[in-house]
Design a protein around this motif. Structure first.
Motif, PDB file in Angstrom:
ATOM      1  N   ARG A   1       0.821  -1.209   0.000  1.00  0.00           N
ATOM      2  CA  ARG A   1       0.000   0.000   0.000  1.00  0.00           C
ATOM      3  C   ARG A   1       0.856   1.261   0.000  1.00  0.00           C
TER       4      ARG A   1
ATOM      5  N   ALA B   1       0.601   4.079  -2.855  1.00  0.00           N
ATOM      6  CA  ALA B   1       0.310   5.476  -2.523  1.00  0.00           C
ATOM      7  C   ALA B   1       1.379   6.403  -3.090  1.00  0.00           C
TER       8      ALA B   1
ATOM      9  N   GLU C   1       0.992   6.731  -6.866  1.00  0.00           N
ATOM     10  CA  GLU C   1      -0.133   7.587  -7.235  1.00  0.00           C
ATOM     11  C   GLU C   1       0.194   9.062  -7.009  1.00  0.00           C
TER      12      GLU C   1
END
Length: 221
Positions: free
Chosen positions: A114, A118, A121
């Motif tokens: 994750r 993140a 992105e």
């Protein structure tokens, strides 16, 4: 990918040099100046020479006639040969992780994936060094989950010979999002207990084609 050494078996001065390699403060082809190291770490030349010999035995340092010791910089042939072995080791670790993953290991791996997603992105084509640190965490989680200490140590040493090139890879456009997507696929295979799938995905993830390898070697020459 690389995972920091730990434990009293690693001499303190060697550990400090390894940390500089991990952080990109020492890169392939950089010379190790005995006098500078001795002064910086407030030791005599003897432990510095011993540390260099230790690193040479690990394949992380190479001695050149009339130049002294330098951080290992592979030829294209050496790079591809080391990469071939490293891809096998990384793949084996992922396959074992799929078979042996604990609840805590799964939580750590999910958190690492994750974090990479993140970052990809938020900064898809910037801050490659920041993403690389998250990438290291992902690979560390997989390697630890393998539950094989011998494999873990082999990964640590072998990865350091390629570390600067993996870091440089994330300077290429699109490399960060692609890496994060790979991490999700690998992690899912591990969560699904798909050992063969996890191994194949990890091998493909860490492998470079020859053209990319040549580009990376040129970038750091």
């Amino acid at each position: 990918m690389t995972i920091p050494f730990a434990g009293p078996q690693i001499p303190a001065l060697v550990q400090r040099i390894l940390e500089r390699i991990d952080l990109g403060q020492l890169n392939p082809g950089d010379l190790l100046d005995e006098a500078e190291l001795a002064e910086a770490h407030r030791v005599s030349r003897t432990p510095v020479r011993e540390a260099i010999l230790y690193l040479e035995a690990l394949g992380l340092v190479r001695r050149l006639p009339r130049k002294g010791a330098m951080i290992f910089r592979p030829t294209l042939e050496e790079f591809l040969a080391i990469l071939e072995v490293h891809a096998k080791l990384e793949g084996q670790a992922a396959g074992l992780a799929a078979r042996r993953l604990s609840r805590q290991g799964a939580e750590d791996l999910e958190a690492a994936v994750r974090a990479c997603e993140a970052k990809a992105e938020a900064s898809p084509d910037s801050d490659p060094d920041g993403y690389y640190q998250l990438n290291l965490r992902f690979h560390a989680c997989v390697a630890t989950a393998s539950g094989n200490g011998v494999l873990l140590e082999s990964l640590k040493t072998n990865a350091r010979r390629l570390l600067a090139y993996y870091r440089a890879r994330y300077r290429f456009a699109g490399a960060i999002p692609a890496s994060a997507a790979d991490h999700r696929r690998i992690a899912q295979a591990i969560f699904d207990r798909d050992a063969a799938g996890a191994e194949a995905l990890m091998q493909a993830h860490v492998q470079f084609d020859q053209v990319t390898a040549m580009d990376l070697l040129a970038a750091l020459s």
